[in-house]
Design an enzyme around this catalytic site. Structure first.
Site, mmCIF file in Angstrom:
data_model
loop_
_atom_site.group_PDB
_atom_site.id
_atom_site.type_symbol
_atom_site.label_atom_id
_atom_site.label_comp_id
_atom_site.label_asym_id
_atom_site.label_seq_id
_atom_site.Cartn_x
_atom_site.Cartn_y
_atom_site.Cartn_z
ATOM 1 N N PHE A 73 0.870 -1.170 0.000
ATOM 2 C CA PHE A 73 0.000 0.000 0.000
ATOM 3 C C PHE A 73 0.910 1.224 0.000
ATOM 4 O O PHE A 73 1.626 1.478 0.966
ATOM 5 C CB PHE A 73 -0.910 -0.001 1.225
ATOM 6 C CG PHE A 73 -1.850 1.175 1.287
ATOM 7 C CD1 PHE A 73 -3.010 1.186 0.528
ATOM 8 C CD2 PHE A 73 -1.565 2.266 2.089
ATOM 9 C CE1 PHE A 73 -3.879 2.269 0.566
ATOM 10 C CE2 PHE A 73 -2.424 3.352 2.134
ATOM 11 C CZ PHE A 73 -3.579 3.357 1.365
ATOM 12 N N PHE A 130 -9.335 -4.611 6.376
ATOM 13 C CA PHE A 130 -9.188 -4.188 4.981
ATOM 14 C C PHE A 130 -9.482 -5.297 3.980
ATOM 15 O O PHE A 130 -9.523 -5.058 2.776
ATOM 16 C CB PHE A 130 -7.764 -3.678 4.732
ATOM 17 C CG PHE A 130 -7.350 -2.532 5.618
ATOM 18 C CD1 PHE A 130 -8.250 -1.539 5.975
ATOM 19 C CD2 PHE A 130 -6.061 -2.460 6.110
ATOM 20 C CE1 PHE A 130 -7.872 -0.480 6.794
ATOM 21 C CE2 PHE A 130 -5.668 -1.402 6.926
ATOM 22 C CZ PHE A 130 -6.578 -0.411 7.277
ATOM 23 N N LYS A 153 -5.285 -12.425 11.307
ATOM 24 C CA LYS A 153 -6.029 -12.703 12.532
ATOM 25 C C LYS A 153 -7.244 -11.793 12.590
ATOM 26 O O LYS A 153 -7.120 -10.577 12.670
ATOM 27 C CB LYS A 153 -5.156 -12.457 13.766
ATOM 28 C CG LYS A 153 -4.114 -13.535 14.030
ATOM 29 C CD LYS A 153 -2.826 -13.315 13.288
ATOM 30 C CE LYS A 153 -1.758 -14.307 13.738
ATOM 31 N NZ LYS A 153 -0.516 -14.176 12.982
ATOM 32 N N ALA A 186 6.704 -11.133 14.901
ATOM 33 C CA ALA A 186 7.396 -10.959 13.623
ATOM 34 C C ALA A 186 8.855 -10.529 13.772
ATOM 35 O O ALA A 186 9.733 -11.034 13.065
ATOM 36 C CB ALA A 186 6.623 -9.952 12.763
ATOM 37 N N LYS A 238 -6.878 -15.164 20.211
ATOM 38 C CA LYS A 238 -5.784 -14.939 21.170
ATOM 39 C C LYS A 238 -5.478 -13.458 21.344
ATOM 40 O O LYS A 238 -4.977 -13.039 22.388
ATOM 41 C CB LYS A 238 -4.542 -15.717 20.741
ATOM 42 C CG LYS A 238 -4.044 -15.403 19.329
ATOM 43 C CD LYS A 238 -2.976 -14.353 19.281
ATOM 44 C CE LYS A 238 -2.529 -14.084 17.865
ATOM 45 N NZ LYS A 238 -1.355 -13.233 17.782
#
Length: 386
Positions: A73, A130, A153, A186, A238
């Site tokens: 994006f 989105f 998620k 990450a 979670k």
């Protein structure tokens, strides 16, 4: 560790001198050797790490083209440069994953339709709010033989009930969609610290094996499980538990309280999943996508971090304000997921069965103070959840 029968043998096929973005080649029998093309739809923190993992493997596996397209994006950086131009010039997502080289075969593309048009393996990893818009843009634009996998998620709540992101992708694009979830912060995977993940698939074992090969590295162990809904709901729910854990941290309630919240949260995750999808397997919650992800997300991660700040401020600063200040453009998932879960519970008359999930949303919208996370979670459901 997953049971032995769920393990996928390591793919020994490698390519030694396949040119970058090489076309399909003709073998000695005069037949075309088909090579899969991969596109990652999303380029945030986790999306960039996913691209890095995949790109390291497409260079090694003969059945894949080297090039990995990553839809970005487009944003203009403070320097005035376009984010895609910087990624392609220095091979680094300087905004969402600074300091990490993605692999020279990762190509950033700001044109969504162009990024996906040649790919037969689509990896979706964007904020879940989105995804419906993205899917609508891609209707009729993806290959009919494409396979998808969602690392997202969250879920969409519609009048007819909750819709998982994998289902949203399949219904809009007419393609099969697996999922990948797990105890995956990450930034830790980006620097190649050991981690595990779970691929949830429906009925195509060979597709699950292909996804496992595409993501697996010596530091990222991937296990397949035939339970899409179970794996995906673990990754979705979670984040709600992590918000609760952040409230506990922000109020300095201690490790015992946090452990209790995690246990109650896991119990509600299991109950909610099985009420919605009776086919969900109990064993799924013992995979990386289940209890391991609850633990790591409640100890670290953005949802816990921002919820801690929310509680420390007594709920006087909104999550939107804290998100903008603390996450540099990244998005929270837990707050919106808590709202979506609350809508499902309210519509189905299940609020009393899920005191933790219900309370998290009530705190997020200011109806209850952060301290209510323990006061209300201590209440036992009036009806059995199992």
């Amino acid at each position: 560790m997953a049971p032995a029968f769920e393990q996928i043998p390591e793919d020994t096929e490698t390519q030694t001198e396949t040119p970058h973005s090489a076309p399909n080649t003709v073998n000695n029998d005069g037949q075309v050797d088909y090579k899969s093309r991969v596109t990652v739809v999303g380029s945030g923190n986790w999306g960039s790490v996913a691209a890095k993992l995949i790109a390291s493997n497409t260079l090694k596996l003969y059945s894949f083209h080297d090039e990995v397209r990553m839809w970005v994006f487009e944003e203009t950086l403070q320097s005035g440069e376009k984010l895609t131009d910087v990624i392609n010039r220095i091979n680094e997502n300087v905004k969402y994953l600074p300091g990490i080289k993605l692999g020279k075969n990762v190509i950033a593309d700001p044109d969504l339709e162009n990024a996906v048009k040649d790919a037969n393996m689509l990896v979706f990893v964007t904020p879940h709010q989105f995804m419906e818009g993205i899917c609508k843009r891609l209707v009729g634009k993806v290959r009919e033989d494409a396979e998808a996998i969602s690392l997202i998620k969250g879920m969409e709540v519609k009048m007819e009930g909750p819709c998982m992101i994998s289902t949203l992708i399949s219904e809009h694009l007419g393609i099969n969609c697996s999922v990948l979830m797990g105890a995956n912060i990450a930034n830790e995977i980006a620097v190649e610290k050991f981690s595990e993940a779970t691929v949830g698939y429906r009925d195509k074992r060979e597709i699950a094996e292909q996804w496992v090969r595409l993501f697996s590295t010596p530091y990222f162990l991937v296990t397949p499980v035939q339970d899409v809904e179970g794996v995906e709901l673990c990754g979705t729910l979670k984040n709600v538990v992590a918000i609760a854990a952040g409230f506990v941290d922000g109020l300095d309630m201690g490790n015992n309280t946090k452990a209790a919240i995690m246990r109650i949260g896991l119990r509600e995750m299991i109950a909610f999943s099985k009420l919605l999808f009776p086919s969900v397997r109990d064993s799924t919650f013992f995979e990386s996508c289940g209890v391991a992800d609850v633990i790591t997300t409640c100890l670290g991660g953005r949802n816990r971090k921002v919820a801690e700040a929310f509680a420390k401020n007594g709920g006087k600063r909104s999550f939107d304000e804290l998100e903008a200040e603390m996450l540099q453009g990244q998005k929270l998932q837990g707050v919106s997921t808590a709202r979506e879960v609350y809508e499902v519970l309210s519509h189905r008359g299940w609020l009393e069965l899920f005191p933790l999930f219900s309370t998290v949303h009530e705190i997020c919208v200011g109806r209850l103070p952060p301290s209510a996370i323990v006061e209300h979670s201590e209440q036992k459901p009036k009806l059995p959840v199992f």
